[in-house]
Motif scaffolding. Structure first.
Motif, PDB file in Angstrom:
ATOM      1  N   UNK A 263       0.672 -44.622  31.034  1.00 47.30           N
ATOM      2  CA  UNK A 263       1.536 -44.298  29.894  1.00 47.30           C
ATOM      3  C   UNK A 263       0.956 -44.754  28.555  1.00 47.30           C
ATOM      4  N   UNK A 265      -1.228 -43.327  26.551  1.00 51.20           N
ATOM      5  CA  UNK A 265      -1.182 -42.234  25.581  1.00 51.20           C
ATOM      6  C   UNK A 265       0.241 -41.849  25.210  1.00 51.20           C
ATOM      7  N   UNK A 266       1.148 -41.971  26.169  1.00 49.32           N
ATOM      8  CA  UNK A 266       2.557 -41.662  25.904  1.00 49.32           C
ATOM      9  C   UNK A 266       3.144 -42.631  24.882  1.00 49.32           C
ATOM     10  N   UNK A 267       2.771 -43.900  24.994  1.00 48.54           N
ATOM     11  CA  UNK A 267       3.240 -44.874  24.004  1.00 48.54           C
ATOM     12  C   UNK A 267       2.750 -44.480  22.613  1.00 48.54           C
ATOM     13  N   UNK A 269       2.058 -41.544  21.541  1.00 49.10           N
ATOM     14  CA  UNK A 269       2.842 -40.380  21.094  1.00 49.10           C
ATOM     15  C   UNK A 269       4.176 -40.842  20.514  1.00 49.10           C
TER      16      UNK A 269
END
Lengths: 344, 344
Positions: A263, A265-267, A269
């Motif tokens: 996660x 990269x999700x953070x 984003x």
């Protein structure tokens, strides 16, 4: 032990995962004698803090690790027991990082903070008036930039940093929501410290309770624990939220990364689409210019009764290892201080 | 098409992963006629930008998505072709977000930026003098706070944001290291734009090359791509590094999270131990007060030849879908602008 003995605790081995008693070793050595220019410190109050877990590891970090067989590091409030230094008299109190986990220490006085001859609450220099209080002040005000009416969330809400963050947030006109590890701590946070709400992170519906307590989202999340608490915070963060980051205590004992998906990269984003600021800080690094303002404000808030401070005082250096182990598991309640010697 | 026709491109369906031509539909509709108070815009230059990928999705973000069957959004430099508005004359140039992906549009003039009757480089308002240039300026200077001698790293180094970041970094006395997607782009970054080094992220030893180019570590990483580039940047970040975060283009087409382990907590540890600031920003949100300083500085730098600007001008609105697809794959070289109509 005699009065010629110095009891000390050294790092026996590096922990894998949570520290155990076997990682520490109690030794008796000769009580040292100060040379010219030196001071003999009598350790009265030893501070225990989450950062000590990092010093037990040799992973790269912002400070060098404690070497195997070296005395464990830590802040301590000491009295001068003997002095060959012109600026220090017997009986004077000082805050220093030169003593660490031992009864007596020789010191060159270079890092001493003078506390006077008769301080009212000498151990406060380890807590509300010291590193944890200053961490809360700088992190919340300088990085968090709270505005009246905003929602400030902090975990370890009855610990010395979290309790101070919540109470300063209230002073600044914010809604303060705490997170803590038991119903008793949550009651203390609301009834004594004045948080608007405090959620037990061990509750099965913790995320839902936190969301309900943060109706208007979260504007400042003061990060000191990481892990699952942060996972529950992320979806509640408002646009332009600020995250002062001073610790990740729930992750310190981890031996491997959590299973995926990844996660990271999700953070990023989330930080982008919500225009969020995350800023790591270490209070001893670059914040000295803020100390006078902190000391003035905090003295005033304490004298006005606007800040409550809870200390968990434990007797005897030999208990320090178990108390640090407990602290890392959230079993403390308030600022943990070890009374190493009776005062002179 | 006749001069009574308006060609436009609408969102036909939401992409799963990378957009394809099938996600767009070209339509011919009647050229509209302005009512009282309205202006008929003749779209001359349409800007293509990575953020458009986000508008094609209905995932929650900082802006509403384009509805299915609606005209694709975008910034455009237009001429007034007919005016029923007292403040606008035929032939005048404006920058607006009301036109989007179509040849002609009615507009109420509310968001117009006037560019005059004879602007020297009208399309620059979409690039170096507009959103990408302003993004580079605010992100680098206000969030990145670069100091002379520091190392600034930026990816998409020949794109309109990255190229500007690198050149402003040089003006401010920094070492500028670019990252780009081909040897030709890297040569352009060094030889034309003046980067100290530029690394091809498609090289098998990219991480090692980047490390070698950043001998003294990275003080400012201007984040616009994310993914594997960021993975290689993280270990090189210095204490007190700053990461302005304006885009994550390498992640926009992802349909699922990468496989684990989960490095979210690990990233937070890095931000903590290195006291790093990450700050997401969207140039249209809260930065308007900085526009005059940007416009003044950038005009001066352009006139002094300190900033070079490369545009990739493509002819015809029908090419916009494929050009956006290419852009998201890094196949552009410079700022992509679609010439929609010849000027009046």
């Amino acid at each position: 032990m005699t009065d010629k003995t110095n009891q000390r605790i050294v790092l026996a081995s590096r922990p894998v995962g949570a520290p155990t008693a076997a990682n520490f070793r109690i030794e008796q050595v000769a009580k040292p004698v100060p040379a010219e220019g030196e001071v003999l410190l009598r350790n009265i109050y030893l501070s225990l803090d989450p950062y000590m877990r990092g010093r037990m590891s040799d992973a790269a970090s912002y400070a060098d690790p404690v070497a195997i067989d070296d005395v464990m590091v830590g802040g301590a409030v000491c009295q001068v027991e003997a002095s060959n230094h012109p600026d220090y008299e017997v009986g004077e109190w000082v805050l220093t990082y030169q003593a660490g986990w031992q009864q007596y220490a020789l010191a060159d006085a270079q890092d001493f903070v003078k506390l006077g001859k008769h301080p009212e609450h000498p151990s406060y220099a380890l807590g509300i008036m010291g590193m944890p209080g200053f961490t809360a002040y700088v992190g919340l005000l300088d990085i968090g930039e709270p505005k009246p009416g905003e929602t400030v969330v902090v975990a370890a809400a009855t610990g010395p940093v979290g309790a101070t963050v919540g109470q300063i947030a209230k002073i600044k006109g914010c809604r303060a929501v705490g997170i803590a590890g038991s119903a008793e701590k949550c009651r203390h946070a609301v009834e004594v410290l004045g948080f608007d709400a405090c959620i037990d992170h061990r509750a099965p519906d913790f995320a839902a309770q936190l969301a309900a307590a943060c109706n208007d989202g979260i504007d400042v999340y003061f990060e000191n624990v990481g892990g699952k608490v942060f996972d529950s915070v992320i979806p509640l963060l408002n646009a332009h939220a600020r995250i002062p980051l001073c610790g990740l205590v729930s992750q310190y004992n981890a031996t491997e990364l959590p299973q995926g998906p990844d996660r990271l990269g999700l953070l990023m984003v989330q930080l982008l689409v919500k225009r969020i600021k995350v800023q790591g800080f270490i209070i001893f690094d670059g914040n000295q210019h803020r100390y006078p303002a902190f000391a003035k404000d905090m003295q005033q808030w304490l004298s006005e009764g606007k800040i409550h401070y809870r200390e968990q005082l434990e007797q005897g250096l030999a208990n320090a290892p178990q108390q640090l182990i407990n602290l890392l598991e959230g079993k403390n309640f308030g600022k943990v201080v070890i009374q190493v010697n009776p005062p002179l």
